[in-house]
Design an enzyme around this catalytic site. Sequence first.
Site, PDB file in Angstrom:
ATOM      1  CG  ASP A 111      -2.110  -0.966   1.000  1.00 13.50           C
ATOM      2  OD1 ASP A 111      -2.688  -0.954  -0.092  1.00 13.50           O
ATOM      3  OD2 ASP A 111      -2.417  -1.723   1.930  1.00 13.50           O
ATOM      4  CG  ASP A 176      -7.917  -3.326  -2.652  1.00 13.63           C
ATOM      5  OD1 ASP A 176      -8.368  -4.296  -3.289  1.00 13.63           O
ATOM      6  OD2 ASP A 176      -8.312  -3.032  -1.517  1.00 13.63           O
TER       7      ASP A 176
HETATM    8  N1  GLY Z   1      -7.271  -1.276   0.286  1.00  8.88           N
HETATM    9  C1  GLY Z   1      -8.101  -1.725   1.313  1.00  8.88           C
HETATM   10  C2  GLY Z   1      -9.514  -1.346   1.181  1.00  8.88           C
HETATM   11  O1  GLY Z   1      -9.960  -0.841   0.172  1.00  8.88           O
HETATM   12  O2  GLY Z   1     -10.228  -1.565   2.151  1.00  8.88           O
END
Ligand code: GLY
Length: 401
Positions: A111, A176
């Site tokens: 992330d 994501d």
């Molecule tokens: N990237 C984690 C979410 O969208 O909850």
Amino acid sequence: MRFKFVSFLTIAAICISCNSKDDIIAENVENAKVQVGSLLEASEAGDTLRIPSTFKDGEIEFVPVDDWVSGFFAGTLWYMYELTGDEYWAEHAQKHTEALDEIQYLTWHHDVGFMVYDSYGNGLRLKGIDAYRDVLVNTAASLSTRFRPEAGVLQSWNTDRGWQAERGWTCPVIIDNMMNLELLFKVSEMTGDQRFRDIAVSHADKTLENHYRPDFSTYHVVDYDLCTGAVLGRCTAQGYSDDSAWARGQAWSIYGFTVAYRFTGDQKYLDRAENVAAYLFSHPAMPEDLVPYWDFDAPDIPDACKDVSSAAIIASALYELSYLADNAGYKETADKIVESLSGPAYRAEQGTNGGFILMHSVGSIPHGSNVDVPLNYADYYFLEALVRKGRIENGLAPVEK
Ligand code: GLY
């Protein structure tokens, strides 16, 4: 539609809300000044800066620097600067950005693209702070350590700790992860290092190939074999079921492929973003106000929780898609979402909601975490949507290159 490209120095001098022809932006900015202002006060009240993530049971919750949502508050402050032109916000945005310094060396999850692009990326764009370039480059290098060449993807999660360790995955990739590619594309452009772009393109291509169902809804998780690159399984982590359409996953999908098209001009990415948009807006479970339920297949619709964060992400993505696809219809849809989010059903009254702007988002129902609460990324993408709307209405490209 006609748009002008202007340099970041020109943009930095633009106060989006002052130039807006649309009162909904100015009205939202006035509201955000009060809400974000009080959240900022709370986050700076202790001995060290804290990162607000949500508000529950009357308390603001704060997260550590390595949490995936840690960049959104600094990013929110940068957007407040962009929307108001007021140096007050830039000053605080800079402090909150620089408190995230250690992320550039973080390699244990994917992330970092979100975390650093929202904070340092916006700071570099709006203020041209040179040292931020190094942070972006170091972060791209850290993220690239997660590239698995045989599978051609960036591994999203490690499988040796936390709840992820209990799922039997080898190399899990979540939709994501498309959101982390913007950093790689940008750093490749800045440095001329093709390696980062190659990784981003490979990851986008594999996602295009393996993450989608025939109707263009996306799975949440695809697990790859690290030696052969074969797909081992497709399932969910945060959605209702393996075969369901988790709303935020669909939102990341449309946003991520729009960005991939911005940097590559590759038609197949634009087509995918448009196909996902068509899927979403023709879905029988899409509510009239265009604020999705947390999962399009949630069994208790229409009583299921809405997820405002998905709506904000989709609105922001659609502003860019309207420009790249030269289709004003996407802007009209984004405007409708912004209008819904600006109403009393989703926007908190001033002085409430712990200072967050929007109510009613969902983190993860299967994990029982952050259900029907404000979330810092809902506010971040809402302000980003306002910036993009304002730029389009001022004859500019929605996203500054
Ligand atoms: N990237 C984690 C979410 O969208 O909850």
